[in-house]
Design a protein around this motif. Structure first.
Motif, PDB file in Angstrom:
ATOM      1  N   ARG A 130     119.460 -48.963  64.652  1.00  9.39           N
ATOM      2  CA  ARG A 130     120.319 -49.044  65.835  1.00  9.39           C
ATOM      3  C   ARG A 130     119.547 -49.530  67.061  1.00  9.39           C
ATOM      4  N   ASN A 131     118.439 -48.862  67.358  1.00 10.52           N
ATOM      5  CA  ASN A 131     117.644 -49.234  68.532  1.00 10.52           C
ATOM      6  C   ASN A 131     116.157 -49.054  68.285  1.00 10.52           C
ATOM      7  N   ASP A 132     115.757 -49.028  67.003  1.00 13.59           N
ATOM      8  CA  ASP A 132     114.361 -48.733  66.667  1.00 13.59           C
ATOM      9  C   ASP A 132     113.409 -49.876  66.982  1.00 13.59           C
ATOM     10  N   ASP A 133     113.916 -50.993  67.495  1.00 11.97           N
ATOM     11  CA  ASP A 133     113.055 -52.099  67.909  1.00 11.97           C
ATOM     12  C   ASP A 133     112.759 -52.064  69.410  1.00 11.97           C
ATOM     13  N   GLU A 134     113.132 -50.982  70.089  1.00 16.24           N
ATOM     14  CA  GLU A 134     113.003 -50.953  71.550  1.00 16.24           C
ATOM     15  C   GLU A 134     111.912 -50.011  72.054  1.00 16.24           C
ATOM     16  N   ALA A 135     111.068 -49.522  71.183  1.00 15.33           N
ATOM     17  CA  ALA A 135     110.015 -48.615  71.644  1.00 15.33           C
ATOM     18  C   ALA A 135     109.150 -49.279  72.712  1.00 15.33           C
ATOM     19  N   ALA A 136     108.615 -50.447  72.411  1.00 18.05           N
ATOM     20  CA  ALA A 136     107.732 -51.137  73.358  1.00 18.05           C
ATOM     21  C   ALA A 136     108.479 -51.589  74.610  1.00 18.05           C
ATOM     22  N   PRO A 137     109.669 -52.210  74.504  1.00 17.45           N
ATOM     23  CA  PRO A 137     110.384 -52.598  75.722  1.00 17.45           C
ATOM     24  C   PRO A 137     110.703 -51.415  76.644  1.00 17.45           C
ATOM     25  N   LEU A 138     111.083 -50.284  76.069  1.00 19.64           N
ATOM     26  CA  LEU A 138     111.368 -49.114  76.900  1.00 19.64           C
ATOM     27  C   LEU A 138     110.109 -48.644  77.622  1.00 19.64           C
ATOM     28  N   LEU A 139     108.988 -48.621  76.921  1.00  9.58           N
ATOM     29  CA  LEU A 139     107.751 -48.185  77.559  1.00  9.58           C
ATOM     30  C   LEU A 139     107.344 -49.153  78.667  1.00  9.58           C
ATOM     31  N   ARG A 140     107.443 -50.437  78.406  1.00  9.24           N
ATOM     32  CA  ARG A 140     107.059 -51.421  79.420  1.00  9.24           C
ATOM     33  C   ARG A 140     107.938 -51.277  80.669  1.00  9.24           C
ATOM     34  N   TYR A 141     109.229 -51.081  80.470  1.00 10.72           N
ATOM     35  CA  TYR A 141     110.157 -50.917  81.598  1.00 10.72           C
ATOM     36  C   TYR A 141     109.776 -49.684  82.422  1.00 10.72           C
ATOM     37  N   CYS A 142     109.499 -48.571  81.760  1.00 15.19           N
ATOM     38  CA  CYS A 142     109.172 -47.349  82.475  1.00 15.19           C
ATOM     39  C   CYS A 142     107.844 -47.464  83.216  1.00 15.19           C
ATOM     40  N   LEU A 143     106.864 -48.084  82.599  1.00 14.51           N
ATOM     41  CA  LEU A 143     105.589 -48.285  83.281  1.00 14.51           C
ATOM     42  C   LEU A 143     105.773 -49.158  84.522  1.00 14.51           C
ATOM     43  N   ASP A 144     106.574 -50.203  84.395  1.00 19.67           N
ATOM     44  CA  ASP A 144     106.790 -51.114  85.523  1.00 19.67           C
ATOM     45  C   ASP A 144     107.508 -50.441  86.689  1.00 19.67           C
ATOM     46  N   HIS A 145     108.336 -49.423  86.384  1.00 11.40           N
ATOM     47  CA  HIS A 145     109.141 -48.792  87.432  1.00 11.40           C
ATOM     48  C   HIS A 145     108.622 -47.412  87.845  1.00 11.40           C
ATOM     49  N   GLY A 146     107.516 -46.991  87.262  1.00 10.98           N
ATOM     50  CA  GLY A 146     106.938 -45.712  87.662  1.00 10.98           C
ATOM     51  C   GLY A 146     107.603 -44.496  87.041  1.00 10.98           C
ATOM     52  N   TYR A 147     108.313 -44.679  85.925  1.00 17.36           N
ATOM     53  CA  TYR A 147     108.949 -43.565  85.227  1.00 17.36           C
ATOM     54  C   TYR A 147     108.046 -43.071  84.092  1.00 17.36           C
ATOM     55  N   HIS A 148     108.240 -41.837  83.702  1.00 15.12           N
ATOM     56  CA  HIS A 148     107.464 -41.245  82.617  1.00 15.12           C
ATOM     57  C   HIS A 148     108.341 -41.215  81.363  1.00 15.12           C
ATOM     58  N   LEU A 149     108.001 -41.995  80.365  1.00 17.03           N
ATOM     59  CA  LEU A 149     108.811 -42.106  79.151  1.00 17.03           C
ATOM     60  C   LEU A 149     108.369 -41.094  78.104  1.00 17.03           C
ATOM     61  N   ARG A 150     109.366 -40.447  77.489  1.00 17.89           N
ATOM     62  CA  ARG A 150     109.107 -39.530  76.374  1.00 17.89           C
ATOM     63  C   ARG A 150     110.114 -39.850  75.265  1.00 17.89           C
ATOM     64  N   PHE A 151     109.587 -40.162  74.097  1.00 21.96           N
ATOM     65  CA  PHE A 151     110.437 -40.358  72.929  1.00 21.96           C
ATOM     66  C   PHE A 151     110.671 -39.003  72.264  1.00 21.96           C
ATOM     67  N   ILE A 152     111.889 -38.785  71.791  1.00 21.84           N
ATOM     68  CA  ILE A 152     112.253 -37.525  71.153  1.00 21.84           C
ATOM     69  C   ILE A 152     112.776 -37.813  69.753  1.00 21.84           C
ATOM     70  N   GLU A 153     112.184 -37.172  68.749  1.00 22.43           N
ATOM     71  CA  GLU A 153     112.714 -37.311  67.405  1.00 22.43           C
ATOM     72  C   GLU A 153     114.149 -36.784  67.362  1.00 22.43           C
ATOM     73  N   GLN A 154     115.017 -37.522  66.704  1.00 18.94           N
ATOM     74  CA  GLN A 154     116.402 -37.094  66.587  1.00 18.94           C
ATOM     75  C   GLN A 154     116.478 -35.781  65.822  1.00 18.94           C
ATOM     76  N   MET A 155     117.206 -34.819  66.378  1.00 19.89           N
ATOM     77  CA  MET A 155     117.280 -33.472  65.791  1.00 19.89           C
ATOM     78  C   MET A 155     118.678 -33.200  65.238  1.00 19.89           C
ATOM     79  N   PRO A 156     118.791 -32.256  64.319  1.00 22.45           N
ATOM     80  CA  PRO A 156     120.090 -31.932  63.729  1.00 22.45           C
ATOM     81  C   PRO A 156     120.931 -31.058  64.651  1.00 22.45           C
ATOM     82  N   LEU A 157     121.493 -31.700  65.689  1.00 17.21           N
ATOM     83  CA  LEU A 157     122.293 -30.982  66.680  1.00 17.21           C
ATOM     84  C   LEU A 157     123.578 -31.722  67.012  1.00 17.21           C
TER      85      LEU A 157
END
Length: 360
Positions: free
Chosen positions: A198-225
């Protein structure tokens, strides 16, 4: 399942009896804090303000939404504030995070935050939000006393955002992130969930965007909820896969800062100071350092995100019981907390309530 008595007044659930209430269980020490049998102390309170949400994320709920809890069941603003006050003044809570559903849908959220900020000692106050509408409300939230914010964002592609959330609102989320940063709600943290195919090709783009804008990115494993109970481990992108994907474009080194009870493992990106975090709730559980206690919007206390039991605190509030009796029930619930969530055990059962009803 039928409810069973878990050994403490007001504590009932749908699972087997907790070992803490079984004959021969060790007595709770005489401490005002939220201690448990494994040496943990809960100082971080998560408070869900509503189960309602204005997105329909595919891994969280069905397109038609859910049957929301009746308004009469939901804690009033005064009841929320009273429980937070008890937690801070009597139980040693030092951090309060307001969640949902989507907490900004709660009309009185600024007032609840202001009342929390007025407590002594003052807790650190944060919020987890999808940022829809945050652009207009960030200044008021900051003025009320909110310290920082977490924003859920799984993609930077408008068409993919619409597919994942069933709403075409990516521009609003990005505007909300910028408004939070400008209002001083820092560090602004971005929470991202990657889903296979679905979106598993966006790890690097998301990190680059957050670094460029001063945000702190955290990836979360999908949980059974999820409300549909359709979680499939095979669709989950693991922490190892995330780090491999990031490693193709960035140099990652372990952060020298102590992790403590933080859920995220952190890495410096290209030598720092920028960082990225990964919350590996499934493949690398951190239950042994957990310091959280949780309240649902209808006043049910949960010792763990994956608890099969809840303690009703709304009833004693509405029955007029004193603060110390509410605190006693809270302490008893946390003393009964299990060692871990048991996701990786054969007998694991997904909580009946979905994430939107529990609170993130």
């Amino acid at each position: 399942m039928t409810a069973v008595d878990l050994g403490f007044p007001g504590i009932r659930g749908t699972g087997a009896q907790d070992p803490a209430s079984a004959p021969g269980a060790p007595p709770r020490p005489d401490s005002p804090l939220l201690v448990d049998r494994f040496g943990r102390v809960a100082t971080d309170l998560r408070v869900s303000l509503t189960d309602r949400c204005n997105l329909r994320c595919t891994y969280c709920m069905p397109a038609e939404g859910l049957d929301w809890m009746p308004r009469a069941d939901r804690l009033t603003d005064d009841e929320v504030v009273r429980l937070v006050r008890i937690a801070v003044e009597r139980l040693g809570v030092t951090n309060v995070r307001f969640t949902g559903g989507e907490p900004t849908l709660r009309r009185g959220v600024e007032g609840i935050i202001a009342a929390t900020a007025a407590l002594a000692p003052r807790p650190r106050i944060s919020m987890t939000t999808n940022a829809i509408g945050l652009a207009a409300r960030a200044p008021a939230l900051a003025a009320a006393g909110l310290d920082r914010i977490n924003v859920s964002l799984d993609t930077l592609r408008p068409e993919r955002f619409a597919e994942l959330t069933r709403r075409d609102r990516l521009a609003d989320v990005l505007d909300g992130l910028a408004a939070a940063r400008d209002a001083g709600l820092t560090p602004v943290k971005v929470n991202a969930v990657l889903v296979r195919g679905r979106n598993d090709d966006e790890a690097a783009p998301l990190l680059r965007y957050c670094l460029d804008h001063g945000y702190h990115l955290r990836f979360i494993e999908q949980m059974p909820l999820d409300a549909q109970h359709g979680w499939d481990r095979a669709e989950m992108i693991t922490a190892a896969e995330i780090l491999t994907a990031l490693g193709r474009e960035f140099e990652l080194t372990p952060s020298p800062r102590p992790r403590g009870a933080a859920p995220a493992e952190r890495w410096l990106v290209d030598g720092g100071p920028g960082e990225v975090g990964v919350i590996a709730s499934v493949t690398r559980p951190f239950c042994g350092d957990c310091d959280r206690t949780r309240l649902t919007a209808d006043g049910q206390l949960r010792s763990c995100l994956f608890s099969q039991t809840e303690t009703d605190l709304r009833a004693p509030l509405r029955a007029g019981l004193p603060d110390e009796e509410v605190a006693r029930r809270w302490r008893a619930t946390m003393w009964a907390k299990l060692a871990g969530h048991e996701i990786n055990e054969a007998g694991f059962a997904q909580p009946i309530r979905p994430m939107s009803a529990i609170g993130g």
